[in-house]
Structure formats: C-alpha cells, structure tokens
Design a protein around this motif. Structure first.
Motif, PDB file in Angstrom:
ATOM      1  N   PHE A   1      44.991  31.964  38.305  1.00 33.64           N
ATOM      2  CA  PHE A   1      44.272  31.610  39.458  1.00 33.64           C
ATOM      3  C   PHE A   1      42.952  30.807  38.995  1.00 33.64           C
ATOM      4  CE2 PHE A   1      46.287  35.610  40.532  1.00 33.64           C
ATOM      5  CZ  PHE A   1      46.982  35.219  41.492  1.00 33.64           C
TER       6      PHE A   1
ATOM      7  N   TRP B   1      37.588  41.569  44.609  1.00 29.52           N
ATOM      8  CA  TRP B   1      38.091  40.322  44.999  1.00 29.52           C
ATOM      9  C   TRP B   1      39.563  40.333  44.463  1.00 29.52           C
ATOM     10  CZ3 TRP B   1      35.739  35.434  41.652  1.00 29.52           C
ATOM     11  CH2 TRP B   1      36.474  34.328  42.272  1.00 29.52           C
TER      12      TRP B   1
ATOM     13  N   TRP C   1      32.437  40.012  37.766  1.00 33.03           N
ATOM     14  CA  TRP C   1      33.660  40.394  38.209  1.00 33.03           C
ATOM     15  C   TRP C   1      34.428  40.777  37.143  1.00 33.03           C
ATOM     16  CZ3 TRP C   1      33.994  41.115  43.173  1.00 33.03           C
ATOM     17  CH2 TRP C   1      33.269  40.381  44.105  1.00 33.03           C
TER      18      TRP C   1
ATOM     19  N   ASN D   1      30.645  38.901  32.732  1.00 33.12           N
ATOM     20  CA  ASN D   1      31.092  38.521  34.151  1.00 33.12           C
ATOM     21  C   ASN D   1      30.617  39.946  35.103  1.00 33.12           C
ATOM     22  OD1 ASN D   1      32.683  36.422  34.198  1.00 33.12           O
ATOM     23  ND2 ASN D   1      33.993  37.213  32.933  1.00 33.12           N
TER      24      ASN D   1
ATOM     25  N   TRP E   1      37.307  36.175  34.522  1.00 25.25           N
ATOM     26  CA  TRP E   1      36.950  35.069  35.024  1.00 25.25           C
ATOM     27  C   TRP E   1      36.331  34.399  33.757  1.00 25.25           C
ATOM     28  CZ3 TRP E   1      39.107  32.685  38.819  1.00 25.25           C
ATOM     29  CH2 TRP E   1      39.717  33.401  39.804  1.00 25.25           C
ATOM     30  N   GLY E   2      36.537  33.320  33.441  1.00 23.51           N
ATOM     31  CA  GLY E   2      35.625  32.549  32.341  1.00 23.51           C
ATOM     32  C   GLY E   2      35.563  31.101  32.516  1.00 23.51           C
ATOM     33  N   LYS E   3      34.656  30.287  32.023  1.00 29.11           N
ATOM     34  CA  LYS E   3      34.574  28.857  32.349  1.00 29.11           C
ATOM     35  C   LYS E   3      36.072  28.189  31.776  1.00 29.11           C
ATOM     36  CE  LYS E   3      31.052  26.792  30.837  1.00 29.11           C
ATOM     37  NZ  LYS E   3      29.998  26.287  29.832  1.00 29.11           N
TER      38      LYS E   3
ATOM     39  N   GLY F   1      31.833  33.109  30.321  1.00 28.36           N
ATOM     40  CA  GLY F   1      32.101  33.927  31.274  1.00 28.36           C
ATOM     41  C   GLY F   1      32.118  32.899  32.617  1.00 28.36           C
ATOM     42  N   GLY F   2      32.191  33.658  33.916  1.00 28.69           N
ATOM     43  CA  GLY F   2      32.252  33.301  35.171  1.00 28.69           C
ATOM     44  C   GLY F   2      31.048  33.521  35.677  1.00 28.69           C
TER      45      GLY F   2
ATOM     46  N   GLU G   1      37.834  42.557  35.547  1.00 31.66           N
ATOM     47  CA  GLU G   1      39.378  42.723  36.122  1.00 31.66           C
ATOM     48  C   GLU G   1      39.798  43.987  36.024  1.00 31.66           C
ATOM     49  OE1 GLU G   1      42.536  39.877  34.617  1.00 31.66           O
ATOM     50  OE2 GLU G   1      43.434  41.545  33.853  1.00 31.66           O
TER      51      GLU G   1
ATOM     52  N   MET H   1      41.299  40.412  30.130  1.00 26.85           N
ATOM     53  CA  MET H   1      41.214  38.987  30.788  1.00 26.85           C
ATOM     54  C   MET H   1      40.176  39.141  31.913  1.00 26.85           C
ATOM     55  SD  MET H   1      43.362  37.016  29.035  1.00 26.85           S
ATOM     56  CE  MET H   1      44.862  36.965  28.223  1.00 26.85           C
TER      57      MET H   1
ATOM     58  N   LYS I   1      46.244  40.016  41.391  1.00 27.81           N
ATOM     59  CA  LYS I   1      44.977  40.448  40.527  1.00 27.81           C
ATOM     60  C   LYS I   1      43.850  40.922  41.086  1.00 27.81           C
ATOM     61  CE  LYS I   1      45.796  36.979  36.709  1.00 27.81           C
ATOM     62  NZ  LYS I   1      45.721  37.720  35.612  1.00 27.81           N
TER      63      LYS I   1
ATOM     64  N   ILE J   1      36.322  27.777  37.081  1.00 31.43           N
ATOM     65  CA  ILE J   1      36.505  29.140  36.241  1.00 31.43           C
ATOM     66  C   ILE J   1      37.846  29.583  36.464  1.00 31.43           C
ATOM     67  CG2 ILE J   1      34.025  29.747  36.321  1.00 31.43           C
ATOM     68  CD1 ILE J   1      34.760  31.441  38.624  1.00 31.43           C
TER      69      ILE J   1
ATOM     70  N   PRO K   1      36.000  35.898  27.688  1.00 33.08           N
ATOM     71  CA  PRO K   1      34.753  35.268  27.296  1.00 33.08           C
ATOM     72  C   PRO K   1      34.636  35.740  25.769  1.00 33.08           C
ATOM     73  CG  PRO K   1      34.651  35.983  29.343  1.00 33.08           C
ATOM     74  CD  PRO K   1      35.945  36.440  28.962  1.00 33.08           C
TER      75      PRO K   1
ATOM     76  N   GLN L   1      43.325  38.303  44.463  1.00 35.88           N
ATOM     77  CA  GLN L   1      43.992  36.939  44.783  1.00 35.88           C
ATOM     78  C   GLN L   1      45.674  37.296  44.637  1.00 35.88           C
ATOM     79  OE1 GLN L   1      42.713  33.697  42.577  1.00 35.88           O
ATOM     80  NE2 GLN L   1      41.073  33.289  44.150  1.00 35.88           N
TER      81      GLN L   1
ATOM     82  N   TRP M   1      39.545  42.058  41.009  1.00 37.96           N
ATOM     83  CA  TRP M   1      38.468  42.160  40.039  1.00 37.96           C
ATOM     84  C   TRP M   1      37.585  42.800  41.075  1.00 37.96           C
ATOM     85  CZ3 TRP M   1      41.178  37.742  41.393  1.00 37.96           C
ATOM     86  CH2 TRP M   1      41.893  36.854  40.206  1.00 37.96           C
TER      87      TRP M   1
END
Lengths: 356, 409
Positions: free
Chosen positions: B29, A226, A198, A196, B3-5, A30-31, A200, B1, A351, B158, B164, A228, A353
C-alpha cells in the motif's frame, strides 16, 4: 555483517555497510508524525493547535462531541479576515460554494453530536493553502440512523505565511464537550524522524489459501484506526462484509454513493457492505479511517474502488461511504472481512494501523 | 513494519515538466501526496514504471458532478489544461500480478484569491497487467502543455511495509589514511582529508614568501600583505590578477570558501571583481575554463559564472545572486556538485549558515582541468577595493568532512 576494526588502521565491512561513497546505511524515515494536539478537558467553543512546525503536508484528525447546536468553523493562523473560500457536498448532494469567507467550514449540519473529520492540507508559505476534508457525523445514536457524510475542499488565500496554528471554533449555542480533540500530523520531504503516528496493529492475508473470511484477530484498541484492504472473491455476485469484533448483530448503518450517484442508506444491518456484489477477478481496494472510542459509536470514513472487468478497456468503479458501528461499550479490537457465500481469494490482504 | 518514506521525494528547484520518484520500494500500500504549482497551462499525467502503453483507465467526478470515465489511456490524467495549483492525495494498492488500483482526491485552487472557490476532483483509476504484471517501483507526473511546473512543486510517497530506522554512517571518526576493505566487492578506500588548501595568510615570513605562493600580475592591484595577514584588493580596475596554484582539482566535486571584505563598492559605474577557479593563470580577458563569481557594481548585483574555453569577461553562462555589492564582509562559498552543476552562495557569517543569496548554474561537463584560484579585475574607470582572507579549498568533496577515496580492489 557488522563493521570490524583491525590492526594497521583497517576497517572491514560490506558494500551495504559502506553505502554510496561511504555514506553508510541511509536513514529510513517514517510517515505521518504527530506535531500537536489539543483535547478539551472541559466544554468549550474553541480547539486550537499552535506552534506547528512548517511541513509540506498536514493531516488533521478531529473528533468532536457536540452538545446542542455546534459547528466546526476552521481557520489557519487565527486569521479571521475574509480570506477563505470553500466548496462542500453533504450526503452526495450537489456542491455549494462560498467565497470571501472569514473561516472554512468542514461540514453542513449545525449538529456534531459525534463527528469524525480527516483532512489534508498543502502548506507552502508563498502559495494558497489547500485543504481536503472528509467527515462522518452521527447526529442520532443507534443503528437505525445512517450517519452523515460531508466532503469539502477549501483554501486560505494567504500567500506569505506557512501555517503555524489551526483552530476550530463553534459559532452556535452549544459546546464542544470534554474529550473533543484535534490532532495535527505532518509530513515533509526533509523529515528524518523514525517515529510514526500510525502504528501497525495488524497485517493479515490469505496467502495460505482461499478462505471464507479474513480477520485481524485481536488488535490493540486504539482511538484512531486506519484500515486498507485488497479483496477478491471466488464466487460471482458475492458480497464482502466488514465487521468489527465479530459482531453479526444488526448494529451497523451506512450510506454510500455508487459511481457518484445519489446516496443510499442501509440501517440496522449486520455488517458494512461497501461494495455490494463483487464479481470474480474484480478485486476491490478500500481505504477506511475510524474513530474508535469505546463509549461512543464508531464512525467510519470509507472509499473503495473495484477494478471492474480486467483490462484498461474497463474503467474501475468507486464507492464513497460513511458508516457507523452503533456499539457504545467496546472499542474495536478486531476487524474482519467475510464473504457472503463463497470464499475470499488468496490475494486478499488487510492492514490496520492505529494510534491514540 | 510501518508507514515510512517511500523513495526519494521530488521537489523542483527550478521550473520543470516532470516530478519523479524512481526508487519506490515495492510496498503493498502507498499514499502519494503531490502539490503541483503551474506557471501557466499545464496538465498532470501520472505514469508508473515509465509505462505509456494504453494500460490505464479511470473514473472521475468534478465538483460532485456525474462520473465520467476514460479507458485505454496512456496515463492517469487528473488535470488537463489547468492554470492553478493542484493538491492531491492518492491511495494505491500494489500487488504483484494484479491490476493496480488507486483512490484519489484533489483540491484545485482555482483563480488566486478568496473570491474564487476551489474545485474538487475525485477519481479512481487502475493500471492493467498488459505491460507490467509486477509491482511498480517508479511514479512520474508529467506535463505536456505549454506551461511548466513551478519551483517547489512536489511529489512524495509513503509506503506501508517499511521499517523506519536511523542512518548508520560508515565510520569517518578514524585517522586520515585509514583503509576500508569492502569484503563483498573487494574494493579498498582510504580516508582522505579533502582540504588541499588552507590559508589564513599568517604563515608567510615576508613579502617574498607571500608573493611566491600568491602570484600577482600587478602589485598595484592585488598583493599579499604579510603585515595584515591577508590579500589586498587594491583596485580591481584593470585586467590583472593574483593566483594560487591548487595543483589538481576534481572535474566533478569541490568546495571553496573564503572571506571578502569590500571597502569600496557601490559607487563605481562599472566595477568588476572576479573570484574564480580557472584552468590558466590568465586575466579576465583571456580564454580558459573556469568557475566562479563576480561583483558587478554597474548592475548592482553579483553573478555566478562558468566559462568553457571562453573569456570570463565575455561569459554567457551566469546566474544572479541578487546581492548588491556593498562595503561589508562576505563569506563566499563556491561549490561544484557535479560535472554539470555549480553553485555560489554568499553568507553573512563565518559559519556559512546565513545565506545572503545563491545561484546555481547548469554548466558544461567540458569545463575541466581547473587548477588556479584567481582574483581578477576588469579594465574600467573604477574598481572594487577590499581584502581577501581565510581561504579554504576542499577537493573531491562538496563538504568539509573527510571522505573515503577509492584506492583499488
């Protein structure tokens, strides 16, 4: 295809199942992940997040409700030696610097009635820790006053320790009120988590064809947002309005710098208009962070870039901006982009989040 | 979906001039993070998809000053002729057939110390569609100045359209000898135990049996001890050795582990003792191919070494582990991770988890045909003394797990 087992000690699967040399299907990490947070249950002068694991990068979200004079003096690992230096700009004014300080500062005014900070930190134990911070601060309620925007970079000169504690301290006569909060997120190349911070909330586009607007429809209300988007207009000199909850009242105010110029402000506006007139075939890319408390004005930290005339012979433009939606009764549950007069082109995408 | 690496982050393990993520997923993005540490003068030039045509343009402000622009550039240069540490956050949009747009923020450390305020850089940039119209899948940060990016410099990304998920390993908890049939490639693999030598020296009935497996050139220097169930390093002060025939060893991947206890060390002027996998049974003064390490009292250090047809005692490819040999027990690990990379690590514990020091060598791919594990001495006035035990050799693998060996199609 699922892996299947057969007589004679045979296993069947696809190359995707087998992976590289039998490693299988690799993890997808994940981020940004939450590492810690502190939310004040009563008024105070300190907000600290401790026991942070060692991560390559940190992202810091801070939301402060100040009473009276109030500041964010920021330290790492509770170090109050003269080990900090910083550079700051308020409302696009010239930078000022300070060295050999006992703390970092992340804003200019000693007034944090409603303040929102987003920061990033590089964290390598044997190197100075570098901090990039942006803030949008509302010191007066109502759409007739534009918020303040602050930009700072700072460093902690320590070259022996990874960061394990972050502390914001008020050194003025006021307090951080109940609900003031700091959240620390982390990201590291070695991370394997699948969670995560964040989540979605919306991913919308105009792939179905040009339209006058693009809306997320109703999204779950989250405290931190967040956003974008990439937007292109079909009509020359068209503006793209950013609105929340379809509110077209005069409830927005903002300030912006165009290509590094002096800030201008717009108050009691019917939208946020980060770019002004867009040209056809000159798409714009925006990044926004929003603090989204239903009972408080919604504060936005925004940056945009527009491609300018196509081709590398033309440098892109940039906007830096701080905005607020003066609504104090509803959380944002819808974000929209609307063309002033024409249509948004089909490549437009947005998008959102969020997280609490 | 979510954020992911996105792609494989690049963190330098030695100084270099490039940071690369070459396996980006085409997400709409992206957020990029980089932390670049300079050794001296560097620049930071970003390219996508290895495109160095003049397809880039940018606008930037330094410390809040007036914007400047650069057009028709061959990269996005966000640092030029700098000597400090650079931290960057960059947001990017990556849509097919559109110019790619970026918003970037940077903190430059300036001269070290709190007496110097950091500098800040704000930039927007774009790539036009002259060369590439599609979505990028690779990003590079390049240095063209005299300095280099130091160890631990990093580039990470990311992406927005990633789900993930935990890894799903292909089964290895099945019997050795099980067969994997890959239905779409029609390849077959056999689950193989990489452990080809496992000797704690308890199985030898007598000295003869021991000597037949571990062959010594001088019983006064090195010899198996069936009473104590180990090998005695009686004195490594001569060109002698004891060896074990591993049979066939991979030219790209293997792992070797063992325990060494030194009872005399640190007091000799020129004491050497080699632990080594070579292509012949020769001594340290005889040419062969080989990889290993040696304790060296005279330098108060321990070195990895690699020999490509040369004498181990005259090797030129070495790397210091930073360990001063002492009278203690070391758990040694030698690992060939590719045709051109070899790592030696000494640990303080039998679980091989607490490192005392490590060295990685870039080696010649011509080092091939290794077969014999050897303990070797060096002619000098005083050698090292101790014992050797718990020897394990894993072939075709860099870890101890069973692996799938391709057996045909």
């Amino acid at each position: 295809m699922a892996i299947t087992y057969h007589a004679g000690r045979r296993i069947q699967g696809t190359q995707a199942d087998f992976g590289d040399n039998g490693a299988g299907i690799p993890a997808v990490s994940g981020g940004w992940v939450e590492l810690g947070r502190t939310t004040l249950g009563s008024a105070g002068d300190t907000i600290s997040v401790s026991s942070l694991p060692d991560k390559k990068y940190y992202m810091i979200l801070k939301n402060v409700f100040g009473s009276g004079l109030c500041t964010d003096r920021f330290t790492f690992n509770s170090d109050t030696g003269s080990n900090y230096a910083w550079r700051k700009s308020a409302n696009g004014a010239s930078d000022s610097t300070a060295v050999n300080q006992v703390r970092q500062i992340t804003h200019t005014n000693a007034d944090l009635d409603n303040a929102f900070f987003v920061g990033y930190v590089s964290n390598l134990a044997n190197k100075e820790k570098l901090h990039i911070n942006h803030a949008t601060i509302a010191t007066t309620t109502g759409a007739s006053t534009a918020p303040i925007r602050d930009e700072t970079v700072s460093k902690w000169s320590n070259t022996s320790d990874a960061i394990s504690t972050m502390t914001m301290t008020n050194d003025q006569s006021g307090d951080y009120n109940t609900g003031s909060e700091m959240i620390v997120l982390g990201w590291d190349p070695a991370d394997t988590h699948t969670t995560n911070f964040w989540e979605e909330l919306a991913s919308v586009d105009l792939s179905g064809g040009d339209a006058s607007s693009l809306s997320t429809s109703t999204i779950t209300a989250k405290k931190y947002l967040w956003v974008q988007f990439f937007v292109e207009v079909g009509t020359t000199n068209d503006d793209v309005y950013v609105r929340f909850n379809s509110d077209t009242g005069s409830n927005y105010s903002w300030r912006r710098s165009i290509d590094g110029g002096s800030d201008s402000t717009n108050t009691s506006n019917t939208s946020i208009d980060p770019e002004g007139s867009l040209q056809t075939s000159q798409p714009m890319f925006a990044n926004m962070f929003i603090i989204n408390n239903s009972g408080n004005e919604k504060l936005v930290i925004g940056n945009t870039t527009r491609s300018n005339t196509a081709g590398a012979g033309n440098a892109p433009t940039r906007r830096e901006w701080a905005a607020k939606w003066a609504n104090t009764s509803n959380a944002i549950t819808e974000v929209s982009l609307t063309a002033q007069s024409g249509n948004l082109k089909s490549k437009t995408i947005m998008k959102v989040w969020g997280s609490d | 979906m979510a954020w992911g690496k996105n792609g494989t982050p690049d963190t330098l393990t030695s100084a270099g001039d490039t940071l690369t993520i070459s396996d980006l997923t085409t997400t709409k993005f992206n957020q990029f993070m980089s932390h670049v540490i300079s050794s001296s003068t560097i620049d930071i030039d970003i390219t996508f998809d290895n495109n160095t045509a003049t397809d880039y343009a940018r606008r930037q402000s330094y410390n809040g000053g007036s914007d400047s622009t650069n057009t028709s550039q061959s990269n996005i240069q966000y640092s030029n002729n700098v000597t400090d540490t650079e931290f960057m956050i960059m947001y990017g949009v990556n849509i097919n057939s559109e110019e790619k747009l970026f918003i970037m923020f940077q903190n430059r450390s300036n001269t070290a110390g709190a007496g110097n305020a950091p500098n800040r850089y704000e930039m927007v940039a774009k790539i036009d569609t002259t060369t590439n119209t599609g979505q990028y899948t690779r990003v590079d940060i390049n240095n063209t100045e005299a300095g280099s990016y130091d160890t631990n410099s990093n580039l990470s990304a990311i992406g927005s359209d990633i789900t993930p998920a935990a890894a799903v390993p292909f089964p290895t908890n099945v019997q050795v000898g099980s067969r994997a049939e890959i239905t779409d490639t029609r390849k077959m693999y056999s689950l193989t135990d990489p452990l080809i030598a496992d000797d704690d020296f308890t199985s030898y009935a007598d000295q003869t049996a021991f000597d037949n497996s571990w062959v010594t050139s001088n019983t006064a220097k090195f010899r198996g001890n069936p009473t104590n169930d180990n090998i005695d390093i009686l004195n490594s002060n001569a060109y002698d050795n004891i060896y074990y025939d591993l049979g066939s060893v991979s030219d790209t991947k293997w792992l070797c582990r063992f325990k060494v206890t030194l009872t005399t060390a640190g007091s000799q002027s020129l004491g050497f003792c080699y632990f080594y996998v070579g292509s012949t049974t020769g001594d340290a003064n005889e040419s062969n191919d080989g990889l290993g390490f040696y304790f060296y009292d005279g330098a108060n250090n321990t070195y990895a070494l690699a020999d490509n047809g040369n004498r181990p005692d005259q090797t030129s490819v070495t790397g210091a582990l930073g360990i001063n040999p002492s009278t203690t027990t070391y758990y040694a690990e030698m690992k060939r991770t590719s045709a051109t990379s070899f790592t030696v690590t000494l640990y303080s514990d039998s679980s091989y988890s607490t490192s005392l020091g490590t060295a990685t060598l870039t080696i010649s791919s011509g080092i091939t045909g290794l077969r014999y594990f050897k303990i070797m001495g060096y002619t000098t006035t005083g050698g090292l003394v101790g014992t050797f035990d718990d020897f394990k050799f894993y072939n075709n693998s860099t870890d101890t797990s069973n692996y799938w060996q391709e057996i045909g199609a």
